[in-house]
Design a protein around this motif. Structure first.
Motif, PDB file in Angstrom:
ATOM      1  N   SER A  49       0.827  -1.212   0.000  1.00 20.24           N
ATOM      2  CA  SER A  49       0.000   0.000   0.000  1.00 20.24           C
ATOM      3  C   SER A  49       0.860   1.260   0.000  1.00 20.24           C
ATOM      4  CB  SER A  49      -0.958   0.003   1.191  1.00 20.24           C
ATOM      5  OG  SER A  49      -0.265   0.177   2.411  1.00 20.24           O
ATOM      6  N   GLU A  50       2.042   1.178   0.590  1.00 16.32           N
ATOM      7  CA  GLU A  50       2.950   2.326   0.571  1.00 16.32           C
ATOM      8  C   GLU A  50       3.436   2.620  -0.845  1.00 16.32           C
ATOM      9  OE1 GLU A  50       5.889   1.039   3.338  1.00 16.32           O
ATOM     10  OE2 GLU A  50       4.666   1.522   5.094  1.00 16.32           O
ATOM     11  N   GLN A  51       3.538   1.577  -1.664  1.00 17.12           N
ATOM     12  CA  GLN A  51       3.972   1.742  -3.052  1.00 17.12           C
ATOM     13  C   GLN A  51       2.793   2.005  -3.993  1.00 17.12           C
ATOM     14  OE1 GLN A  51       7.288   1.700  -3.899  1.00 17.12           O
ATOM     15  NE2 GLN A  51       7.583   1.587  -1.678  1.00 17.12           N
ATOM     16  N   LEU A  52       1.582   1.700  -3.533  1.00 14.09           N
ATOM     17  CA  LEU A  52       0.366   1.882  -4.334  1.00 14.09           C
ATOM     18  C   LEU A  52      -0.616   2.751  -3.541  1.00 14.09           C
ATOM     19  CD1 LEU A  52      -0.020  -1.849  -5.434  1.00 14.09           C
ATOM     20  CD2 LEU A  52       0.762   0.037  -6.898  1.00 14.09           C
ATOM     21  N   PRO A  53      -0.314   4.036  -3.377  1.00 21.51           N
ATOM     22  CA  PRO A  53      -1.121   4.888  -2.483  1.00 21.51           C
ATOM     23  C   PRO A  53      -2.561   5.088  -2.940  1.00 21.51           C
ATOM     24  CG  PRO A  53       0.470   6.198  -3.732  1.00 21.51           C
ATOM     25  CD  PRO A  53       0.818   4.764  -3.975  1.00 21.51           C
ATOM     26  N   LEU A  54      -2.889   4.794  -4.193  1.00 20.17           N
ATOM     27  CA  LEU A  54      -4.260   4.933  -4.669  1.00 20.17           C
ATOM     28  C   LEU A  54      -5.083   3.668  -4.453  1.00 20.17           C
ATOM     29  CD1 LEU A  54      -3.682   6.868  -8.020  1.00 20.17           C
ATOM     30  CD2 LEU A  54      -4.251   7.788  -5.759  1.00 20.17           C
ATOM     31  N   SER A  55      -4.443   2.636  -3.935  1.00 14.51           N
ATOM     32  CA  SER A  55      -5.150   1.382  -3.654  1.00 14.51           C
ATOM     33  C   SER A  55      -5.503   1.288  -2.179  1.00 14.51           C
ATOM     34  CB  SER A  55      -4.286   0.182  -4.053  1.00 14.51           C
ATOM     35  OG  SER A  55      -4.201   0.074  -5.454  1.00 14.51           O
ATOM     36  N   HIS A  56      -6.523   0.478  -1.905  1.00 16.72           N
ATOM     37  CA  HIS A  56      -6.950   0.249  -0.522  1.00 16.72           C
ATOM     38  C   HIS A  56      -6.853  -1.243  -0.221  1.00 16.72           C
ATOM     39  CE1 HIS A  56      -9.156   0.457   3.226  1.00 16.72           C
ATOM     40  NE2 HIS A  56      -9.930  -0.509   2.785  1.00 16.72           N
ATOM     41  N   PHE A  57      -6.141  -1.600   0.839  1.00  9.17           N
ATOM     42  CA  PHE A  57      -5.939  -2.983   1.229  1.00  9.17           C
ATOM     43  C   PHE A  57      -6.653  -3.280   2.539  1.00  9.17           C
ATOM     44  CE2 PHE A  57      -2.509  -2.214  -1.657  1.00  9.17           C
ATOM     45  CZ  PHE A  57      -2.123  -3.437  -2.174  1.00  9.17           C
ATOM     46  N   CYS A  58      -7.311  -4.414   2.602  1.00 12.16           N
ATOM     47  CA  CYS A  58      -7.809  -4.945   3.862  1.00 12.16           C
ATOM     48  C   CYS A  58      -7.590  -6.453   3.828  1.00 12.16           C
ATOM     49  CB  CYS A  58      -9.266  -4.582   4.118  1.00 12.16           C
ATOM     50  SG  CYS A  58     -10.432  -5.321   2.974  1.00 12.16           S
ATOM     51  N   GLY A  59      -7.671  -7.081   4.997  1.00 10.92           N
ATOM     52  CA  GLY A  59      -7.343  -8.500   5.059  1.00 10.92           C
ATOM     53  C   GLY A  59      -8.344  -9.318   5.829  1.00 10.92           C
ATOM     54  N   ILE A  60      -8.289 -10.630   5.587  1.00  6.56           N
ATOM     55  CA  ILE A  60      -9.036 -11.598   6.389  1.00  6.56           C
ATOM     56  C   ILE A  60      -8.097 -12.741   6.729  1.00  6.56           C
ATOM     57  CG2 ILE A  60     -11.347 -11.059   5.525  1.00  6.56           C
ATOM     58  CD1 ILE A  60     -11.118 -13.417   3.604  1.00  6.56           C
ATOM     59  N   ASP A  61      -8.326 -13.356   7.886  1.00  5.14           N
ATOM     60  CA  ASP A  61      -7.485 -14.473   8.306  1.00  5.14           C
ATOM     61  C   ASP A  61      -8.247 -15.330   9.300  1.00  5.14           C
ATOM     62  OD1 ASP A  61      -5.198 -16.127   9.224  1.00  5.14           O
ATOM     63  OD2 ASP A  61      -3.982 -14.594   8.251  1.00  5.14           O
ATOM     64  N   VAL A  62      -7.858 -16.586   9.386  1.00  6.71           N
ATOM     65  CA  VAL A  62      -8.477 -17.486  10.365  1.00  6.71           C
ATOM     66  C   VAL A  62      -7.924 -17.236  11.756  1.00  6.71           C
ATOM     67  CG1 VAL A  62      -9.007 -19.273   8.664  1.00  6.71           C
ATOM     68  CG2 VAL A  62      -6.815 -19.334   9.869  1.00  6.71           C
ATOM     69  N   LEU A  63      -6.750 -16.622  11.833  1.00  6.81           N
ATOM     70  CA  LEU A  63      -6.133 -16.254  13.107  1.00  6.81           C
ATOM     71  C   LEU A  63      -5.867 -14.755  13.085  1.00  6.81           C
ATOM     72  CD1 LEU A  63      -3.509 -19.159  13.298  1.00  6.81           C
ATOM     73  CD2 LEU A  63      -5.617 -18.983  14.631  1.00  6.81           C
ATOM     74  N   VAL A  64      -6.724 -13.978  13.718  1.00  6.10           N
ATOM     75  CA  VAL A  64      -6.542 -12.529  13.723  1.00  6.10           C
ATOM     76  C   VAL A  64      -5.623 -12.158  14.877  1.00  6.10           C
ATOM     77  CG1 VAL A  64      -7.673 -10.287  13.872  1.00  6.10           C
ATOM     78  CG2 VAL A  64      -8.805 -12.180  12.681  1.00  6.10           C
ATOM     79  N   ARG A  65      -4.504 -11.573  14.546  1.00  5.18           N
ATOM     80  CA  ARG A  65      -3.500 -11.216  15.561  1.00  5.18           C
ATOM     81  C   ARG A  65      -3.871  -9.907  16.262  1.00  5.18           C
ATOM     82  NH1 ARG A  65       1.993 -12.925  12.194  1.00  5.18           N
ATOM     83  NH2 ARG A  65       1.069 -14.793  11.257  1.00  5.18           N
ATOM     84  N   ALA A  66      -3.305  -9.717  17.427  1.00  5.11           N
ATOM     85  CA  ALA A  66      -3.625  -8.524  18.224  1.00  5.11           C
ATOM     86  C   ALA A  66      -3.159  -7.247  17.542  1.00  5.11           C
ATOM     87  CB  ALA A  66      -2.987  -8.648  19.606  1.00  5.11           C
ATOM     88  N   ASP A  67      -1.992  -7.293  16.902  1.00  2.41           N
ATOM     89  CA  ASP A  67      -1.443  -6.111  16.225  1.00  2.41           C
ATOM     90  C   ASP A  67      -1.260  -6.422  14.752  1.00  2.41           C
ATOM     91  OD1 ASP A  67      -1.095  -4.448  18.566  1.00  2.41           O
ATOM     92  OD2 ASP A  67       0.510  -5.824  19.142  1.00  2.41           O
ATOM     93  N   THR A  68      -1.970  -5.674  13.905  1.00  2.00           N
ATOM     94  CA  THR A  68      -1.847  -5.866  12.468  1.00  2.00           C
ATOM     95  C   THR A  68      -1.565  -4.531  11.784  1.00  2.00           C
ATOM     96  OG1 THR A  68      -4.236  -5.619  12.152  1.00  2.00           O
ATOM     97  CG2 THR A  68      -3.393  -7.871  12.463  1.00  2.00           C
ATOM     98  N   HIS A  69      -0.970  -4.604  10.594  1.00  2.00           N
ATOM     99  CA  HIS A  69      -0.568  -3.404   9.859  1.00  2.00           C
ATOM    100  C   HIS A  69      -1.653  -2.891   8.914  1.00  2.00           C
ATOM    101  CE1 HIS A  69       3.609  -3.753  11.271  1.00  2.00           C
ATOM    102  NE2 HIS A  69       3.434  -5.060  11.141  1.00  2.00           N
ATOM    103  N   ILE A  70      -2.707  -3.668   8.714  1.00  4.73           N
ATOM    104  CA  ILE A  70      -3.875  -3.270   7.925  1.00  4.73           C
ATOM    105  C   ILE A  70      -5.110  -3.754   8.686  1.00  4.73           C
ATOM    106  CG2 ILE A  70      -2.679  -3.362   5.689  1.00  4.73           C
ATOM    107  CD1 ILE A  70      -4.131  -6.098   5.241  1.00  4.73           C
ATOM    108  N   PRO A  71      -6.302  -3.255   8.354  1.00  9.61           N
ATOM    109  CA  PRO A  71      -7.511  -3.795   8.989  1.00  9.61           C
ATOM    110  C   PRO A  71      -7.695  -5.273   8.613  1.00  9.61           C
ATOM    111  CG  PRO A  71      -7.965  -1.692   7.905  1.00  9.61           C
ATOM    112  CD  PRO A  71      -6.583  -2.101   7.477  1.00  9.61           C
TER     113      PRO A  71
END
Length: 199
Positions: A49-71
């Motif tokens: 996302s730092e290299q693609l500032p016009l894009s929006h990233f979000c994530g899904i995971d089976v194990l959601v960690r306490a601290d993440t760098h994206i939603p």
């Protein structure tokens, strides 16, 4: 185990994220909504996302960690909790070989992607490929509690899977060189690929 995990986190993981960022950038649109399936801590998507500032990233995971760098939201590993055609692109980095049913999860990615899917995964081709991949997977993931079903496919099986789901392989990049020597001689080889798929 603890020593291997520490080395992996502090040396291998950071270099791998940097290499993956460089390798994946040409495969992603400059301005898009991107769902990172199985994103872990989201560090890779944050770097992208730092290299693609016009894009929006979000994530899904089976194990959601306490601290993440994206939603990051939880999902059950099979059903992606978004409606059809919700994202421009779905990103799946070393996810499908962890799935109990890789075909079903890839079908879900196709369902929510308007234009394409970007994959990074493994190919079970070459000398002692299965054994090497199992060791790599265990070192990199066991300490996070990630499921390890070791569902590795050969390149021929990947292409057959994509064809069965009516996904067109636009680009296939073998041997993306994610590691420097001498690690690449063992952990690189023909064990990795990147692919851009159109839906």
């Amino acid at each position: 185990m603890q020593l291997l995990s520490t080395i992996h986190e502090n040396v291998v993981h950071s270099r791998r994220v940097n290499s993956l960022t460089r390798s994946l950038l040409p495969l992603l649109p400059e301005a898009a909504s991107v769902l990172d399936v199985g994103c872990g801590d989201g560090w890779l998507s944050r770097r992208l996302s730092e290299q693609l500032p016009l894009s929006h990233f979000c994530g899904i995971d089976v194990l959601v960690r306490a601290d993440t760098h994206i939603p990051v939201s939880y999902f059950d590993g099979l059903h992606i909790p978004y409606p059809d055609d919700h994202f421009d692109t779905v990103l799946m980095v070393d996810v499908l070989h962890h799935a109990d049913d890789p075909a079903a999860l890839l079908r879900e990615a196709k369902r929510v992607a308007r234009s394409g899917i970007v994959l990074k995964d493994h190919t079970r081709d070459g000398l002692a490929a299965q054994t090497t991949l199992r060791i790599m997977d265990w070192v990199g993931n066991a300490h996070h509690g990630v499921a390890l079903p070791y569902n590795y496919l050969s390149k021929a099986e990947w292409l057959e899977l994509c064809d069965s789901l009516e996904l067109t392989v636009e680009q296939w990049i073998a041997r993306p060189h994610l590691y420097g020597p001498p690690v690449d001689w063992v952990c690189g080889r023909s064990l990795h690929f990147l692919a851009s798929l159109s839906v």
